[in-house]
Design an enzyme around this catalytic site. Structure first.
Site, PDB file in Angstrom:
ATOM      1  N   GLU A   6       0.786  -1.262  -0.016  1.00 19.16           N
ATOM      2  CA  GLU A   6       0.238  -0.046   0.106  1.00 19.16           C
ATOM      3  C   GLU A   6       0.761   1.417   0.051  1.00 19.16           C
ATOM      4  O   GLU A   6       1.704   1.261   1.007  1.00 19.16           O
ATOM      5  CB  GLU A   6      -0.945   0.092   1.274  1.00 19.16           C
ATOM      6  CG  GLU A   6      -1.833   0.999   1.406  1.00 19.16           C
ATOM      7  CD  GLU A   6      -2.470   1.392  -0.083  1.00 19.16           C
ATOM      8  OE1 GLU A   6      -3.236   0.668  -0.381  1.00 19.16           O
ATOM      9  OE2 GLU A   6      -2.836   2.569  -0.390  1.00 19.16           O
ATOM     10  N   HIS A  43      -1.095   3.279   4.991  1.00 25.04           N
ATOM     11  CA  HIS A  43      -1.968   3.902   4.010  1.00 25.04           C
ATOM     12  C   HIS A  43      -2.212   5.381   4.854  1.00 25.04           C
ATOM     13  O   HIS A  43      -2.287   5.450   5.749  1.00 25.04           O
ATOM     14  CB  HIS A  43      -3.540   3.068   3.983  1.00 25.04           C
ATOM     15  CG  HIS A  43      -4.682   3.636   2.975  1.00 25.04           C
ATOM     16  ND1 HIS A  43      -5.044   4.934   3.195  1.00 25.04           N
ATOM     17  CD2 HIS A  43      -5.056   3.253   2.043  1.00 25.04           C
ATOM     18  CE1 HIS A  43      -5.941   5.029   2.311  1.00 25.04           C
ATOM     19  NE2 HIS A  43      -5.915   4.190   1.330  1.00 25.04           N
ATOM     20  N   ASP A  50       1.618   0.047  -4.983  1.00 26.84           N
ATOM     21  CA  ASP A  50       0.413   0.104  -5.615  1.00 26.84           C
ATOM     22  C   ASP A  50       0.247   1.873  -6.388  1.00 26.84           C
ATOM     23  O   ASP A  50      -0.281   1.629  -7.616  1.00 26.84           O
ATOM     24  CB  ASP A  50      -0.876  -0.297  -5.037  1.00 26.84           C
ATOM     25  CG  ASP A  50      -1.297   0.767  -3.735  1.00 26.84           C
ATOM     26  OD1 ASP A  50      -0.353   1.631  -3.570  1.00 26.84           O
ATOM     27  OD2 ASP A  50      -2.254   0.572  -3.208  1.00 26.84           O
ATOM     28  N   HIS A  51       0.707   2.803  -5.568  1.00 26.35           N
ATOM     29  CA  HIS A  51       0.430   3.969  -6.186  1.00 26.35           C
ATOM     30  C   HIS A  51       1.235   4.999  -5.174  1.00 26.35           C
ATOM     31  O   HIS A  51       1.728   4.465  -4.017  1.00 26.35           O
ATOM     32  CB  HIS A  51      -1.040   4.294  -6.424  1.00 26.35           C
ATOM     33  CG  HIS A  51      -1.571   4.117  -4.846  1.00 26.35           C
ATOM     34  ND1 HIS A  51      -1.578   4.863  -3.793  1.00 26.35           N
ATOM     35  CD2 HIS A  51      -2.639   3.078  -5.068  1.00 26.35           C
ATOM     36  CE1 HIS A  51      -2.505   4.341  -3.038  1.00 26.35           C
ATOM     37  NE2 HIS A  51      -3.021   3.377  -3.461  1.00 26.35           N
ATOM     38  N   THR A  93      -5.779   1.782  -5.361  1.00 21.57           N
ATOM     39  CA  THR A  93      -5.402   0.174  -5.493  1.00 21.57           C
ATOM     40  C   THR A  93      -6.203  -0.281  -6.452  1.00 21.57           C
ATOM     41  O   THR A  93      -5.427  -1.161  -7.204  1.00 21.57           O
ATOM     42  CB  THR A  93      -5.845  -0.216  -3.954  1.00 21.57           C
ATOM     43  OG1 THR A  93      -5.335   0.639  -3.059  1.00 21.57           O
ATOM     44  CG2 THR A  93      -5.318  -1.534  -3.991  1.00 21.57           C
TER      45      THR A  93
HETATM   46  C1  GP9 Z   1      -8.688  -0.394   0.473  1.00 25.10           C
HETATM   47  C2  GP9 Z   1      -7.276  -0.348   0.144  1.00 25.10           C
HETATM   48  C3  GP9 Z   1      -6.794   0.936   0.253  1.00 25.10           C
HETATM   49  O1  GP9 Z   1      -9.542  -1.755   0.546  1.00 25.10           O
HETATM   50  O2  GP9 Z   1      -7.200  -1.123  -0.909  1.00 25.10           O
HETATM   51  O3  GP9 Z   1      -7.362   1.516  -0.888  1.00 25.10           O
HETATM   52  P1  GP9 Z   1      -6.817   2.894  -1.587  1.00 25.10           P
HETATM   53  O4  GP9 Z   1      -7.470   4.108  -0.988  1.00 25.10           O
HETATM   54  O5  GP9 Z   1      -5.275   2.964  -1.654  1.00 25.10           O
HETATM   55  O6  GP9 Z   1      -7.399   2.804  -2.972  1.00 25.10           O
HETATM   56 MN    MN Z   2      -3.935   1.878  -2.367  1.00 29.14          MN
END
Ligand code: GP9
Ligand code: MN
Length: 407
Positions: free
Chosen positions: A39, A198, A257-258, A83
């Site tokens: 994440e 996150h 992921d980003h 994500t």
């Molecule tokens: C939520 C997690 C975070 O299930 O994948 O999502 P994001 O805010 O990074 O898209």
């Molecule tokens: Mn994410």
């Protein structure tokens, strides 16, 4: 309709398809694949320290090893779907949509996704993520694209001690996933999506093993503590995999992921990086970790090629020795000599071997210098990028894979 997909098919087969390398073909044949989506992890965290303490000691060590192939110029290509966009790009080698999340808006389309292809090649496929099943409409999309199992928050035991912020902490997430992972039929493909690092990067003080950074951005300051925590969680996971015996028969792919730190924090980020964040630096900040860890492999090198999430699907299939001759992908095998030569972002920005283009400015990729607009150096690639993004939209909005035979 059918004529649209024929035109796109011609483009993809000529420009982006059939670029598999021979050198790495089948290197990981019949291995389990453990794919970890980390994440919000960006490359600036790697090799960084706060007051002399490394932020990511485990990843720093892992990326330099002979059994880990590290792509240091790997870009995320996500847009509003965050994500879910990164998942979509990796599974399909298509671009995300210019607005919204394709996981929500086009979850019922025909796709030819990674889990489906792996299923056809005798793999059991699963996703592990300790959040609500319907977040990002995952339950619906996963079902459509062929995942066999989805272990969501109802598969995990959350207590006040092991949960904060977005939910179950990553260390517990990996530990509690192990019994389910051990149940998978081999070979398996299992995707793990972490959560602790996150926004807003919350972590109980007693779980922090590194100081906060000191700047005007509380977000950036806190992020080093959750990044360090997730780095430790990944180490725990590797140990668990070794204990269970799964490790030796698996390859482990780690991918950010980003971005986690948005441009609202450019001032603080600039202080941290020791450079002002202009368009060029902003693009470079979109690099995220991408490592392919192959236990027993001894020839791994650091790779400098410009690659991105769009390339993951063809690269992985090539490593597994799976030939899917009629697949249509916008990405190329990262190990191929004959790669496409640019990574496109959803907003039309791109990174090529020589240039970085964003906000209508063309930069030299090596030096970061702006190129005289008269020289039009970025123009030819810009056209191709726009064309690809349009084709990808056409495929998704028109559900065009209905008309294409992948067999
Ligand atoms: C939520 C997690 C975070 O299930 O994948 O999502 P994001 O805010 O990074 O898209
Ligand atoms: Mn994410």
């Amino acid at each position: 309709d059918e004529s649209e997909i024929s035109e796109i098919e011609r483009y993809m087969k000529q420009e982006t398809g059939s670029k598999q390398s021979t050198g790495m073909f089948g290197v990981a044949e019949d291995k389990n694949v453990i794919f970890v989506s980390i994440e919000s992890f960006q490359n600036y965290l790697l090799d960084s320290d706060i007051n002399g303490t490394e932020t990511t000691p485990f990843l720093n060590d892992l990326k330099e090893r002979d059994d880990t192939i590290w792509f240091e110029n790997f870009y995320h290509q996500t847009a509003q779907g965050k994500t879910s966009d990164s998942e979509f790009i990796v599974e399909n080698s298509l671009y995300p949509l210019d607005r919204g999340s394709v996981y929500f808006t086009h979850a019922q389309n025909d796709y030819h996704s990674l889990p489906e292809i792996l299923n056809n090649n005798n793999y059991e496929t699963s996703v592990f993520h300790a959040n609500n099943k319907s977040f990002w409409n995952r339950d619906v999309m996963y079902d459509n694209i062929g995942y066999d199992e989805f272990y969501a928050d109802d598969s995990y035991e959350e207590t006040p001690e092991n949960s904060f912020g977005w939910g179950l902490e990553d260390k517990e997430f990996f530990k509690q996933s192990m019994p389910y992972l051990e149940e998978q039929d081999q070979p398996f493909y299992s995707k793990f999506i972490t959560l602790t690092h996150h926004f807003p990067f919350e972590l109980p003080e007693e779980k922090a093993n590194i100081d906060q950074y000191d700047s005007g951005s509380q977000t950036l300051n806190a992020s080093f503590q959750t990044a360090r925590y997730t780095d430790e969680a990944l180490e725990v996971f590797f140990e668990e995999l070794k204990k269970s015996g799964i490790y030796d028969d698996s390859i482990i792919i780690l991918m950010g992921d980003h971005y986690g730190i948005s441009e609202f924090h450019n001032k603080a980020m600039g202080e941290f990086m020791g450079t002002e964040i202009d368009g060029y630096e902003h693009m470079q900040l979109q690099r995220v970790p991408f490592m392919i860890h192959i236990p027993g492999y001894q020839e791994a090198e650091k790779h400098e090629e410009v690659v991105g999430q769009i390339d993951v699907k063809p690269t992985l299939l090539n490593l597994l020795g799976i030939e899917d001759k009629n697949d249509l992908t916008f990405g190329s095998d990262m190990f191929s000599e004959d790669r496409k030569g640019f990574i496109a972002m959803r907003d039309g920005s791109f990174v090529s071997d020589h240039y970085i283009y964003t906000d209508s400015i063309c930069y030299d990729r090596e030096t970061g210098e702006e190129i005289d607009p008269e020289k039009e150096a970025c123009a030819p690639i810009r056209e191709t990028v726009d064309r690809e993004l349009q084709y990808s939209n056409d495929i998704i909005y028109g559900d065009l894979f209905r008309f294409y035979d992948f067999n």
